[in-house]
Scaffold this motif. Sequence first.
Motif, PDB file in Angstrom:
ATOM      1  N   SER A  18       8.311  -2.851   6.817  1.00  0.00           N
ATOM      2  CA  SER A  18       7.356  -2.384   5.810  1.00  0.00           C
ATOM      3  C   SER A  18       7.941  -1.206   5.036  1.00  0.00           C
ATOM      4  O   SER A  18       7.770  -1.103   3.816  1.00  0.00           O
ATOM      5  CB  SER A  18       6.020  -2.005   6.459  1.00  0.00           C
ATOM      6  N   ALA A  19       8.644  -0.302   5.728  1.00  0.00           N
ATOM      7  CA  ALA A  19       9.283   0.838   5.051  1.00  0.00           C
ATOM      8  C   ALA A  19      10.401   0.361   4.133  1.00  0.00           C
ATOM      9  O   ALA A  19      10.549   0.844   2.999  1.00  0.00           O
ATOM     10  CB  ALA A  19       9.833   1.821   6.084  1.00  0.00           C
ATOM     11  N   ILE A  20      11.193  -0.605   4.599  1.00  0.00           N
ATOM     12  CA  ILE A  20      12.300  -1.136   3.793  1.00  0.00           C
ATOM     13  C   ILE A  20      11.766  -1.827   2.540  1.00  0.00           C
ATOM     14  O   ILE A  20      12.277  -1.620   1.430  1.00  0.00           O
ATOM     15  CB  ILE A  20      13.157  -2.111   4.636  1.00  0.00           C
ATOM     16  N   LEU A  21      10.719  -2.629   2.697  1.00  0.00           N
ATOM     17  CA  LEU A  21      10.145  -3.351   1.552  1.00  0.00           C
ATOM     18  C   LEU A  21       9.572  -2.394   0.514  1.00  0.00           C
ATOM     19  O   LEU A  21       9.708  -2.623  -0.689  1.00  0.00           O
ATOM     20  CB  LEU A  21       9.051  -4.304   2.033  1.00  0.00           C
ATOM     21  N   HIS A  22       8.947  -1.293   0.960  1.00  0.00           N
ATOM     22  CA  HIS A  22       8.390  -0.350  -0.009  1.00  0.00           C
ATOM     23  C   HIS A  22       9.511   0.269  -0.853  1.00  0.00           C
ATOM     24  O   HIS A  22       9.343   0.521  -2.046  1.00  0.00           O
ATOM     25  CB  HIS A  22       7.545   0.716   0.719  1.00  0.00           C
ATOM     26  N   GLY A  23      10.687   0.487  -0.232  1.00  0.00           N
ATOM     27  CA  GLY A  23      11.846   0.989  -0.969  1.00  0.00           C
ATOM     28  C   GLY A  23      12.346  -0.015  -1.992  1.00  0.00           C
ATOM     29  O   GLY A  23      12.741   0.348  -3.110  1.00  0.00           O
ATOM     30  N   ILE A  24      12.316  -1.291  -1.619  1.00  0.00           N
ATOM     31  CA  ILE A  24      12.736  -2.357  -2.554  1.00  0.00           C
ATOM     32  C   ILE A  24      11.782  -2.425  -3.738  1.00  0.00           C
ATOM     33  O   ILE A  24      12.206  -2.564  -4.896  1.00  0.00           O
ATOM     34  CB  ILE A  24      12.814  -3.709  -1.810  1.00  0.00           C
ATOM     35  N   PHE A  25      10.484  -2.292  -3.475  1.00  0.00           N
ATOM     36  CA  PHE A  25       9.489  -2.307  -4.564  1.00  0.00           C
ATOM     37  C   PHE A  25       9.684  -1.118  -5.500  1.00  0.00           C
ATOM     38  O   PHE A  25       9.522  -1.240  -6.722  1.00  0.00           O
ATOM     39  CB  PHE A  25       8.065  -2.299  -3.989  1.00  0.00           C
ATOM     40  N   LEU A  26      10.033   0.046  -4.956  1.00  0.00           N
ATOM     41  CA  LEU A  26      10.310   1.212  -5.790  1.00  0.00           C
ATOM     42  C   LEU A  26      11.508   0.958  -6.704  1.00  0.00           C
ATOM     43  O   LEU A  26      11.494   1.327  -7.885  1.00  0.00           O
ATOM     44  CB  LEU A  26      10.583   2.439  -4.911  1.00  0.00           C
ATOM     45  N   LEU A  27      12.542   0.327  -6.149  1.00  0.00           N
ATOM     46  CA  LEU A  27      13.743   0.005  -6.933  1.00  0.00           C
ATOM     47  C   LEU A  27      13.404  -0.943  -8.078  1.00  0.00           C
ATOM     48  O   LEU A  27      13.808  -0.729  -9.232  1.00  0.00           O
ATOM     49  CB  LEU A  27      14.807  -0.617  -6.023  1.00  0.00           C
TER      50      LEU A  27
ATOM     51  N   VAL B 226       0.844  -1.206   0.000  1.00  0.00           N
ATOM     52  CA  VAL B 226       0.000   0.000   0.000  1.00  0.00           C
ATOM     53  C   VAL B 226       0.877   1.254   0.000  1.00  0.00           C
ATOM     54  O   VAL B 226       0.651   2.195  -0.769  1.00  0.00           O
ATOM     55  CB  VAL B 226      -0.941   0.012   1.225  1.00  0.00           C
ATOM     56  N   VAL B 227       1.917   1.270   0.860  1.00  0.00           N
ATOM     57  CA  VAL B 227       2.811   2.429   0.939  1.00  0.00           C
ATOM     58  C   VAL B 227       3.523   2.642  -0.402  1.00  0.00           C
ATOM     59  O   VAL B 227       3.718   3.777  -0.850  1.00  0.00           O
ATOM     60  CB  VAL B 227       3.837   2.262   2.082  1.00  0.00           C
ATOM     61  N   PHE B 228       3.879   1.549  -1.077  1.00  0.00           N
ATOM     62  CA  PHE B 228       4.507   1.636  -2.401  1.00  0.00           C
ATOM     63  C   PHE B 228       3.568   2.334  -3.380  1.00  0.00           C
ATOM     64  O   PHE B 228       3.981   3.238  -4.119  1.00  0.00           O
ATOM     65  CB  PHE B 228       4.868   0.233  -2.895  1.00  0.00           C
ATOM     66  N   PHE B 229       2.299   1.933  -3.392  1.00  0.00           N
ATOM     67  CA  PHE B 229       1.329   2.537  -4.311  1.00  0.00           C
ATOM     68  C   PHE B 229       1.077   4.017  -3.979  1.00  0.00           C
ATOM     69  O   PHE B 229       0.805   4.824  -4.865  1.00  0.00           O
ATOM     70  CB  PHE B 229       0.009   1.763  -4.291  1.00  0.00           C
ATOM     71  N   VAL B 230       1.155   4.355  -2.690  1.00  0.00           N
ATOM     72  CA  VAL B 230       1.025   5.759  -2.295  1.00  0.00           C
ATOM     73  C   VAL B 230       2.276   6.542  -2.725  1.00  0.00           C
ATOM     74  O   VAL B 230       2.198   7.682  -3.190  1.00  0.00           O
ATOM     75  CB  VAL B 230       0.827   5.877  -0.767  1.00  0.00           C
ATOM     76  N   ALA B 231       3.444   5.895  -2.572  1.00  0.00           N
ATOM     77  CA  ALA B 231       4.724   6.579  -2.787  1.00  0.00           C
ATOM     78  C   ALA B 231       5.009   6.881  -4.259  1.00  0.00           C
ATOM     79  O   ALA B 231       5.575   7.932  -4.564  1.00  0.00           O
ATOM     80  CB  ALA B 231       5.858   5.739  -2.203  1.00  0.00           C
ATOM     81  N   VAL B 232       4.645   5.975  -5.174  1.00  0.00           N
ATOM     82  CA  VAL B 232       5.003   6.168  -6.593  1.00  0.00           C
ATOM     83  C   VAL B 232       4.503   7.510  -7.131  1.00  0.00           C
ATOM     84  O   VAL B 232       5.303   8.323  -7.627  1.00  0.00           O
ATOM     85  CB  VAL B 232       4.498   4.994  -7.464  1.00  0.00           C
ATOM     86  N   PRO B 233       3.195   7.798  -7.054  1.00  0.00           N
ATOM     87  CA  PRO B 233       2.754   9.101  -7.581  1.00  0.00           C
ATOM     88  C   PRO B 233       3.307  10.287  -6.806  1.00  0.00           C
ATOM     89  O   PRO B 233       3.583  11.336  -7.394  1.00  0.00           O
ATOM     90  CB  PRO B 233       1.222   9.027  -7.469  1.00  0.00           C
ATOM     91  N   LEU B 234       3.513  10.122  -5.484  1.00  0.00           N
ATOM     92  CA  LEU B 234       4.039  11.234  -4.700  1.00  0.00           C
ATOM     93  C   LEU B 234       5.508  11.509  -5.021  1.00  0.00           C
ATOM     94  O   LEU B 234       5.932  12.667  -5.090  1.00  0.00           O
ATOM     95  CB  LEU B 234       3.865  10.965  -3.198  1.00  0.00           C
TER      96      LEU B 234
END
Length: 518
Positions: free
Chosen positions: A337-346, A19-27
């Motif tokens: 959860s924060a670390i994983l969202h960074g990995i998904f962004l990468l 969820v955080v990944f999906f929030v983070a991409v557009p932001l």
Amino acid sequence: MEPKNMFKELKSDLPASIVVFFVAVPLCLGIALASGAPLFSGIIAGIVGGIIVGMASGSALGVSGPAAGLAVIVLTSIATLGSWPAFLLAVVIAGIIQLAMGFARAGFIAYFFPSSVIKGMLTGIGLLIVLKQIPHALGYDKDAEGDDSFFQADGENTFSALAKAFEWITPGALLIASISIALLILWDTVLTKKHKIFQLIQGPIVVVILGIVMNYLFQNGILNFTLANDQVVQLPVAENFSQFLTQFTFPDFTQLTNPEIYKIAIVMAIVASLETLLCVEATDKIDPFKRVTPTNRELKAQGLGNIISGLIGGLPITQVIVRSSANISFGGKTKMSAILHGIFLLISAITIAGLLNMIPLASLAAILIMVGYKLAKPELFKQMYKLGWEQFIPFVATVVAILLTDLLKGITIGLLFGIFYTLRHSYRNSHHLQTNTTTEDGQKTFHLELAEEVSFFNKASVLKVLDEIPADSKVIIDCTKSKSIAHDVVELIVNYRTNAKTKNIKVETINFIEPIKN
């Protein structure tokens, strides 16, 4: 967190991280757009904020990345320095300053800023984001950001520049932005309350998908609209991992002797640290487990993140309340959860950059306009007004000054108003005077009780009350509660005791420490 415990709550952290990944991409993309920086720099900052800061931080639920609060500073700084690599050097130095602040145990810095000024800062940032994104929503992207200051070098001001943007509307971009804003409002006010699925799937990612679909329909002639190349995201697309590595930008170390670099670095370090510490406080308050984040460690983590982000071409980083609150809302338990969202962004930057390049800038503008609105809600002005002038005036002064000057000057002006009200409050509360008629001949006795702290600023108010005591009276100057009395006030009392004899005023002091005579 111990490595063996990092995966302990994976069943909760993995869904939250998605969820955080999906929030983070557009932001990430939107904040880069608002900053006038390469869009890829927002993704880099998101990756570093998730992985590097996530691992170094002591915050269990805080999520870091590029922040809307720094967008205005970045926009101005790039223009001032004249190049992106020069600005990256400022980011690295800002990170070093933050690291030093962490080791100097400066985590208490946020407590010195009045809440009225902080709220004013965030509101001013919100209004600026809205003003700077309206041109993108209209499809006018040639000089959409313009100068950061209200009065611009070309004779325009913020509002006249916006009026010019209305003369160059692209119907396709305006259609996308209008539908996107309507959808975001509907999502926030209605749909999220109807079913949990609308909480799981965040509004910004739906807007991005909608923008991609509409852009596809435009390109294939299904809808009779068009978008130019400069009206969509333009991320570099790598054919392989080696090519992906070549897309990173490095700082211009030849600018180390440029004093502007250090000015900008200091401003960024202060604002980024302040925004992070305020976010830490807010995140800890909504943490279900009420854990307390070590603030000095957080400053070190943010400093490390900014050093690395600046070295590889990323935007400056802070802890961000939008992502942190999403992490908590969707069940995040640990920093994994924060670390994983960074990995998904990468992973997304390596594999789906081509798809991200289908996103219209109007979609990101719509998201940012809503972000700006949430920072500057009209309700906040009403709340501050109800708190009284002591809160409302510094708040409004900060907002107006940020809009008419820049962020640093705006905060400084807000602080000056805050200090004025603090001194005014101190001036009014330096003493307490009681009048008693105790003697047989009706002589009035005045009991002047001094406050706990009496500064030189209180000299005028103490002198005023003593001068108003009538002749043929008695005055008791009581210093029992006073822990500190400024030398100026001590001298005043000594002089008054001498001069009072001319008016037949008897002066008695209690617990008054006589000045040392030379």
